[in-house]
Design a protein around this motif. Sequence first.
Motif, PDB file in Angstrom:
ATOM      1  N   PRO A 192       0.387   3.460 120.378  1.00  0.00           N
ATOM      2  CA  PRO A 192      -0.099   2.813 118.926  1.00  0.00           C
ATOM      3  C   PRO A 192      -0.674   1.290 118.847  1.00  0.00           C
ATOM      4  CG  PRO A 192       1.984   3.910 118.492  1.00  0.00           C
ATOM      5  CD  PRO A 192       1.632   3.857 120.143  1.00  0.00           C
ATOM      6  N   SER A 193      -1.298   1.445 118.191  1.00  0.00           N
ATOM      7  CA  SER A 193      -0.958  -0.116 117.615  1.00  0.00           C
ATOM      8  C   SER A 193       0.101  -0.553 117.137  1.00  0.00           C
ATOM      9  CB  SER A 193      -2.403  -0.636 116.553  1.00  0.00           C
ATOM     10  OG  SER A 193      -3.749   0.005 117.353  1.00  0.00           O
ATOM     11  N   ALA A 194       0.823   0.163 116.227  1.00  0.00           N
ATOM     12  CA  ALA A 194       2.227  -0.408 115.505  1.00  0.00           C
ATOM     13  C   ALA A 194       2.511   0.641 115.087  1.00  0.00           C
ATOM     14  CB  ALA A 194       1.499  -1.444 114.525  1.00  0.00           C
ATOM     15  N   VAL A 195       3.801   0.904 114.918  1.00  0.00           N
ATOM     16  CA  VAL A 195       4.684   1.837 114.728  1.00  0.00           C
ATOM     17  C   VAL A 195       4.998   1.353 112.932  1.00  0.00           C
ATOM     18  CG1 VAL A 195       7.091   2.838 115.266  1.00  0.00           C
ATOM     19  CG2 VAL A 195       5.189   1.954 116.695  1.00  0.00           C
ATOM     20  N   ALA A 196       5.038   2.772 111.853  1.00  0.00           N
ATOM     21  CA  ALA A 196       6.289   1.951 110.956  1.00  0.00           C
ATOM     22  C   ALA A 196       7.241   2.930 110.656  1.00  0.00           C
ATOM     23  CB  ALA A 196       5.723   2.040 109.101  1.00  0.00           C
ATOM     24  N   MET A 197       8.689   2.698 111.417  1.00  0.00           N
ATOM     25  CA  MET A 197       9.959   2.956 110.985  1.00  0.00           C
ATOM     26  C   MET A 197      10.421   2.491 110.397  1.00  0.00           C
ATOM     27  SD  MET A 197      11.197   3.736 115.074  1.00  0.00           S
ATOM     28  CE  MET A 197      13.311   4.893 114.889  1.00  0.00           C
ATOM     29  N   ILE A 198      11.441   3.228 109.467  1.00  0.00           N
ATOM     30  CA  ILE A 198      12.807   2.721 108.039  1.00  0.00           C
ATOM     31  C   ILE A 198      13.778   3.538 108.245  1.00  0.00           C
ATOM     32  CG2 ILE A 198      12.724   2.389 106.406  1.00  0.00           C
ATOM     33  CD1 ILE A 198      10.398   0.684 107.200  1.00  0.00           C
ATOM     34  N   SER A 199      13.292   4.511 107.921  1.00  0.00           N
ATOM     35  CA  SER A 199      14.898   5.387 107.749  1.00  0.00           C
ATOM     36  C   SER A 199      15.736   5.449 109.588  1.00  0.00           C
ATOM     37  CB  SER A 199      15.035   6.959 107.110  1.00  0.00           C
ATOM     38  OG  SER A 199      13.993   7.432 107.836  1.00  0.00           O
ATOM     39  N   GLY A 200      14.641   5.690 110.382  1.00  0.00           N
ATOM     40  CA  GLY A 200      14.858   6.178 111.969  1.00  0.00           C
ATOM     41  C   GLY A 200      15.481   4.807 112.483  1.00  0.00           C
ATOM     42  N   LEU A 201      14.773   4.008 111.987  1.00  0.00           N
ATOM     43  CA  LEU A 201      15.756   3.033 112.471  1.00  0.00           C
ATOM     44  C   LEU A 201      16.624   2.167 112.106  1.00  0.00           C
ATOM     45  CD1 LEU A 201      14.842   0.310 114.407  1.00  0.00           C
ATOM     46  CD2 LEU A 201      14.203  -1.281 112.861  1.00  0.00           C
ATOM     47  N   SER A 202      17.298   2.540 110.920  1.00  0.00           N
ATOM     48  CA  SER A 202      18.365   2.472 110.640  1.00  0.00           C
ATOM     49  C   SER A 202      19.408   3.851 110.861  1.00  0.00           C
ATOM     50  CB  SER A 202      18.760   2.637 109.112  1.00  0.00           C
ATOM     51  OG  SER A 202      18.292   3.898 108.536  1.00  0.00           O
ATOM     52  N   HIS A 203      18.782   4.643 111.656  1.00  0.00           N
ATOM     53  CA  HIS A 203      19.307   5.463 112.137  1.00  0.00           C
ATOM     54  C   HIS A 203      19.763   5.469 113.971  1.00  0.00           C
ATOM     55  CE1 HIS A 203      18.733   7.974 108.122  1.00  0.00           C
ATOM     56  NE2 HIS A 203      19.918   7.635 108.621  1.00  0.00           N
ATOM     57  N   LEU A 204      19.394   4.490 114.597  1.00  0.00           N
ATOM     58  CA  LEU A 204      19.366   4.087 116.043  1.00  0.00           C
ATOM     59  C   LEU A 204      20.887   4.059 116.345  1.00  0.00           C
ATOM     60  CD1 LEU A 204      16.511   1.595 116.408  1.00  0.00           C
ATOM     61  CD2 LEU A 204      16.939   4.683 116.864  1.00  0.00           C
ATOM     62  N   THR A 205      21.447   4.408 117.135  1.00  0.00           N
ATOM     63  CA  THR A 205      22.785   4.908 117.476  1.00  0.00           C
ATOM     64  C   THR A 205      23.533   4.090 118.871  1.00  0.00           C
ATOM     65  OG1 THR A 205      22.022   6.754 119.453  1.00  0.00           O
ATOM     66  CG2 THR A 205      22.327   7.686 117.525  1.00  0.00           C
ATOM     67  N   SER A 206      22.671   3.269 118.771  1.00  0.00           N
ATOM     68  CA  SER A 206      23.481   2.065 119.487  1.00  0.00           C
ATOM     69  C   SER A 206      22.255   0.580 119.623  1.00  0.00           C
ATOM     70  CB  SER A 206      23.757   2.773 121.294  1.00  0.00           C
ATOM     71  OG  SER A 206      22.441   2.690 121.665  1.00  0.00           O
ATOM     72  N   VAL A 207      22.870  -0.335 120.694  1.00  0.00           N
ATOM     73  CA  VAL A 207      21.807  -1.485 120.267  1.00  0.00           C
ATOM     74  C   VAL A 207      21.679  -1.189 121.204  1.00  0.00           C
ATOM     75  CG1 VAL A 207      22.850  -3.939 120.997  1.00  0.00           C
ATOM     76  CG2 VAL A 207      24.294  -2.838 119.344  1.00  0.00           C
ATOM     77  N   LYS A 208      21.947  -1.218 122.472  1.00  0.00           N
ATOM     78  CA  LYS A 208      20.771  -0.600 123.526  1.00  0.00           C
ATOM     79  C   LYS A 208      19.672   0.350 122.913  1.00  0.00           C
ATOM     80  CE  LYS A 208      19.498   1.115 128.075  1.00  0.00           C
ATOM     81  NZ  LYS A 208      18.328   0.907 127.951  1.00  0.00           N
ATOM     82  N   ALA A 209      19.544   1.141 121.956  1.00  0.00           N
ATOM     83  CA  ALA A 209      18.435   2.502 121.592  1.00  0.00           C
ATOM     84  C   ALA A 209      17.318   1.292 120.822  1.00  0.00           C
ATOM     85  CB  ALA A 209      19.407   2.883 120.403  1.00  0.00           C
ATOM     86  N   ILE A 210      18.552   0.160 119.883  1.00  0.00           N
ATOM     87  CA  ILE A 210      17.128  -1.222 119.134  1.00  0.00           C
ATOM     88  C   ILE A 210      16.755  -2.024 120.252  1.00  0.00           C
ATOM     89  CG2 ILE A 210      17.854  -3.062 117.870  1.00  0.00           C
ATOM     90  CD1 ILE A 210      20.061  -1.547 116.293  1.00  0.00           C
TER      91      ILE A 210
END
Length: 80
Positions: free
Chosen positions: A41-59
Amino acid sequence: MTEPVCGLEGLEEAINATSLPIVAIGGIQQKHLPELASLSPSAVAMISGLSHLTSVKAIEDFLTLPFFQQKPYESLSFPF
């Protein structure tokens, strides 16, 4: 009124149906990132999902997805 959830299938249909920028928004979680990246997609709006990423690697994986590698609207042309 809020439109119903269209899911990844609806997102793919929208991306394939137009040259306009399509933004993925709402309900995006870490488990969706591989398929979301393949849709580009052209962009992604991810708020709560970003705060729930489980590791530095996932980020790191999230921030290296293709839609972060291009400048906004660089591939778009407008008729005006």
